[in-house]
Design an enzyme around this catalytic site. Structure first.
Site, PDB file in Angstrom:
ATOM      1  N   CYS A 108       1.357   1.271  20.639  1.00  0.00           N
ATOM      2  CA  CYS A 108       1.412  -0.254  20.661  1.00  0.00           C
ATOM      3  C   CYS A 108       0.086  -0.722  19.845  1.00  0.00           C
ATOM      4  O   CYS A 108      -0.776   0.086  19.542  1.00  0.00           O
ATOM      5  CB  CYS A 108       1.632  -0.847  22.027  1.00  0.00           C
ATOM      6  N   CYS A 111      -3.229   0.304  21.466  1.00  0.00           N
ATOM      7  CA  CYS A 111      -3.768   1.739  20.936  1.00  0.00           C
ATOM      8  C   CYS A 111      -4.722   1.232  19.643  1.00  0.00           C
ATOM      9  O   CYS A 111      -5.594   2.039  19.414  1.00  0.00           O
ATOM     10  CB  CYS A 111      -2.625   2.522  20.588  1.00  0.00           C
ATOM     11  N   ASP A 513      -6.413 -18.433 -16.448  1.00  0.00           N
ATOM     12  CA  ASP A 513      -6.929 -18.069 -17.671  1.00  0.00           C
ATOM     13  C   ASP A 513      -5.975 -17.981 -18.618  1.00  0.00           C
ATOM     14  O   ASP A 513      -4.866 -18.006 -18.377  1.00  0.00           O
ATOM     15  CB  ASP A 513      -7.713 -16.823 -17.211  1.00  0.00           C
ATOM     16  N   ASP A 710      -7.460 -12.057 -15.947  1.00  0.00           N
ATOM     17  CA  ASP A 710      -7.059 -10.715 -16.265  1.00  0.00           C
ATOM     18  C   ASP A 710      -8.014  -9.834 -15.445  1.00  0.00           C
ATOM     19  O   ASP A 710      -7.815  -8.683 -16.015  1.00  0.00           O
ATOM     20  CB  ASP A 710      -7.124 -10.649 -17.741  1.00  0.00           C
ATOM     21  N   ASP A 714     -13.266 -12.493 -16.240  1.00  0.00           N
ATOM     22  CA  ASP A 714     -13.139 -13.530 -15.027  1.00  0.00           C
ATOM     23  C   ASP A 714     -13.849 -12.989 -13.533  1.00  0.00           C
ATOM     24  O   ASP A 714     -13.440 -13.732 -12.698  1.00  0.00           O
ATOM     25  CB  ASP A 714     -11.877 -14.310 -15.124  1.00  0.00           C
TER      26      ASP A 714
END
Length: 816
Positions: A108, A111, A513, A710, A714
């Site tokens: 659970c 735990c 960008d 990318d 950046d």
């Protein structure tokens, strides 16, 4: 070694004390020497336990402390070996290391909380997070301060078993967990049916006047049938509760075990004394429904965690390695950097590397979400786990094990599912206090009923314990987060931070960008302006021959337009930032900037050709080709917009998000892209500092900013936004610092991510609201005596099942 004048013996085990060792324990008022910290610890434990007589009356020296360590713990030391750790441990900065583990015994959310709290308290452990859905943990530690085996031993000390993650063993554990759950469910189900039939007879007999002997017989039979249910089917509840009690924690299995245990013991006593009510039917029914609910939750958990498991299973077990002696079939784990491997059609790529021979299309759909096969030829990158479709490929291995893109994806996905969003941390805190409050409230209810109606006090107390079990509250968030991240991963959107879904759902602005994000990031030849009598194809062949050794993006774009094999350029000389010079069939050519090419001509010709070169001088993405006699051609290049970029921008706007474009390119280029995509707010000639300033200005106004870039230039801007998304890429991915990664590089998937994140937050709130409202409604009814114990069992199980099924709706993430 028996000369006691020169060597001291360990008082505990009798072995020599190493020179310079300073271990000792005060026994009977005298400090006795010890040979190691282990013996010192054992002696301390003996004295602290009041067992000093052990040393007074022993007939021989005690075994070394190491000999008292269970064999299972000794075996853990093998995981400290450097050669073994290469396959599953990732080395960070300095001695910092991280590894993925499987935890056995998790039943659970409590735990998970117990393990995280216990392991994080160990000196040298930097971080420890458990994924409840997959039972996998990510541990990060300082190897100079603590060893991996010590971490595994610490986990074993609180009743759980941990070992390095292995996909094959994970599958075996899933099957074992399922088999055990089915067996326990079967025992509980059979016991419940038999006891319920006897209970009907007892209820009917109470009204019709059953013989006392028969009544006692049926009660004893009910007791015997219930015993296997208690000892076997309900055993996990008692085991988990005992662990919590030993650690002085109030987990969700504590009230469950109290309810089952108290009801059984009371019923057994009433059976023995032949007085009072029995609750064997409620005990077996509660156990059965609780096990059934957890079995269904286990199945949902396994399905929700399948995304990571499917990724792990992409790698084949063996590979065809090419050697001087020929082809040999070896395990993938034995591959090393530099090996050459043959990948036949239909086979999976075993590791990361580059194609050295052959050309074929490769299916990357399971890895990136890209549905169309991608052409791979010599020099192209192959990612481990992708599938070769058509022709044989020979590849050279560049990365293996934990360094591959696939391993990076699994690590990032694991991190996302183990890191808890704010709403999950809040739920964990609520659940812990909720259990404590529940136990206090139950005690209060029991006291009140005992004072006013002792006959019904036990039944009412039992109903309150059962009906308010906080299983649904603890499952509300992890089930939803795991289902959502799994669905997005299959789509090609990798969630790498736990807060990403929650933050993206609250985003108000999306900033893009341009290069590599809204555009493909690859230059294409747009136009050729012929400046002499040489034709278009001849100019392309000459240009490609001059650029045959260059890796510049413009050179790659030129080579992609023609086959330069028929021309051979000699004496190639490259000048950084200017261009390339070479000879073809005795004629000297230059390609590059107008100034560089015009310098090949004499001064008289320069003035006549300056006007011809003006077109090239005004084009920052263009190059010219020429000889000493004059210019031959002007090449113009462009970076194409990504497919569906416009529809993605419109989709984000439709969701109510403000879209902006920040780019370092020239104003004309940026404005053209913004106009084509329908972006009203844009800025050109932005340096990273300018982009970051714009984000901070929006944040100062209260905006929640999502930055899409990318992931290379950046990086500061991505870090500055509340949530960041990086475009996918092989080498970038392993070091991604973004919160999410668009592996598919399909911008419409960003729209799907925003939509899914909002649904996830909505479903988490629904689950939490359901769990709390359910308890607020049913608790007064149970405390008032209107809910029987068997009704409470059904209600509690149904509540947990509703939460899990609601979360599983997130597994389907359509792209509109």
């Amino acid at each position: 070694m028996t000369d006691t004048d020169t060597h001291q013996e360990c008082f505990h085990c009798g072995l020599p004390v190493p020179p310079g060792a300073d271990y000792g324990v005060e026994i009977d008022g005298r400090r006795e020497p010890m040979c190691c910290r282990g013996c010192e610890a054992v002696a301390h434990a003996i004295i602290a336990g009041g067992l000093t007589d052990f040393y007074r009356y022993r007939t021989e020296k005690s075994p070394r402390a190491q000999e008292l360590v269970p064999e299972q713990l000794k075996e853990l030391e093998v995981y400290d070996r450097a050669d073994l750790q290469q396959s599953f441990v990732q080395q960070q900065v300095g001695e910092e290391r991280s590894a993925s583990l499987i935890l056995e015994g998790i039943v659970c959310a409590a735990c998970v909380w117990l393990n995280e709290r216990h392991v994080k308290a160990l000196p040298g452990v930097l971080d420890f997070a458990v994924n409840y859905s997959t039972h996998r943990a990510r541990v990060r530690w300082d190897n100079e301060r603590i060893q991996l085996s010590q971490i595994l031993e610490a986990i074993s000390a609180i009743g759980y078993h941990a070992h390095p993650f292995d996909p094959g063993r994970q599958e075996q554990l899933y099957k074992k967990e399922r088999r055990q759950a089915l067996r326990r469910l079967a025992v509980a189900g059979l016991g419940m049916m038999q006891v319920m039939m006897l209970a009907v007879a007892l209820y009917a007999g109470a009204d019709e006047g059953m013989d006392a002997g028969l009544r006692s017989f049926l009660r004893w039979v009910s007791l015997l049938i219930t015993v296997p249910v208690i000892l076997y089917a309900a055993r996990p509840f008692f085991t988990s509760a005992w662990r919590d009690v030993k650690r002085r924690q109030a987990g969700m299995d504590v009230p469950v075990s109290l309810a089952i245990g108290a009801a059984f013991l009371a019923s057994a006593w009433h059976t023995i004394t032949d007085q009072g009510e029995i609750y064997f039917d409620s005990v077996t029914m509660f156990t059965f429904f609780l096990l059934a609910g957890r079995f269904l939750e286990m199945g949902a958990r396994h399905r929700a965690g399948q995304a990571a498991e499917e990724l792990v299973k992409l790698l084949p077990a063996t590979a065809a390695r090419l050697t001087v002696a020929g082809e040999e079939r070896v395990p993938v784990a034995d591959l090393a950097v530099g090996d050459r491997v043959l990948v036949r059609p239909g086979e999976s790529v075993p590791a990361d590397g580059r194609v050295v021979e052959g050309s074929s299309s490769v299916d990357e759909s399971l890895l990136t979400g890209e549905s169309l096969p991608q052409l791979r030829k010599p020099g192209d990158l192959l990612v481990g786990g992708t599938v070769n479709n058509e022709s044989p490929l020979v590849m050279e291995i560049e990365k293996v094990g934990e360094q591959t893109v696939l391993s990076a994806i699994v690590r990032l996905l694991d991190r996302a599912q183990t890191e808890k969003p704010g709403v999950a941390r809040m739920a964990d805190r609520i659940a812990g206090w909720f259990v404590l409050g529940l136990l206090l409230l139950t005690a209060g209810v029991a006291f009140w009923w005992w004072q006013h109606d002792p006959v019904h006090a036990f039944a009412v107390t039992l109903s309150v314990l059962v009906v308010t079990c906080p299983c649904a509250l603890s499952l509300a968030t992890p089930a939803a987060v795991t289902a959502a991240t799994g669905a997005l991963t299959r789509l090609g959107v990798l969630t790498t931070r736990g807060h990403a879904l929650e933050t993206l759902a609250r985003a108000t602005h999306v900033i893009f960008d341009k290069t590599g994000t809204l555009t493909e990031g690859r230059l294409h030849l747009e136009n050729i302006e012929l400046l002499s009598g040489i034709g278009r194809e001849d100019c392309l062949r000459i240009a490609a021959a001059l650029e045959q050794r260059s890796e510049h993006p413009l050179a790659q774009a030129l080579r992609a337009e023609t086959d330069s094999d028929s021309l051979c350029a000699e004496n190639l000389t490259a000048r950084a930032g200017e261009g390339v010079e070479g000879c073809i069939d005795g004629q000297c050519y230059r390609i590059g900037t107008p100034v560089f090419v015009l310098a090949l001509q004499d001064a008289n010709t320069n003035s006549e050709l300056a006007a011809a070169g003006d077109a090239g001088a005004d084009d920052p993405t263009g190059v010219v080709l020429g000889t000493a006699q004059g210019l031959l051609a002007h090449f113009s290049f462009s970076d194409r917009l990504r497919e569906h970029a416009a529809s993605a921008v419109q989709g984000l706007k439709a969701l109510g998000l403000e879209v902006e474009l920040l780019s370092g390119d020239e104003a004309g280029t940026v404005q053209a892209v913004a106009n084509e995509l329908g972006i009203e707010h844009f800025q050109a000639r932005c340096r990273p500092g300018d982009k970051l300033a714009r984000i901070q200005a929006l944040q100062a106004e209260g905006a929640v900013v999502a930055m899409v870039g990318d992931g290379v230039n950046d990086a500061p801007v991505l870090a500055g936004a509340q949530v960041s998304l990086a475009m996918g890429g092989g080498t970038q991915l392993a070091h991604a610092s973004a919160d999410m990664v668009l592996l598919s590089e399909q911008l419409p998937h960003l729209v799907a991510a925003v939509r899914t994140s909002r649904r996830t937050l909505r479903i988490i709130r629904q689950n939490l609201a359901w769990a709390l409202v359910y308890n607020l409604i049913v608790l007064p009814l149970a405390a008032g005596g209107w809910v029987a114990p068997w009704m409470a069992a059904i209600g509690m199980s149904t509540s947990s099942l509703v939460v899990v099924l609601n979360a599983l709706r997130l597994r389907n993430t359509p792209v509109e």
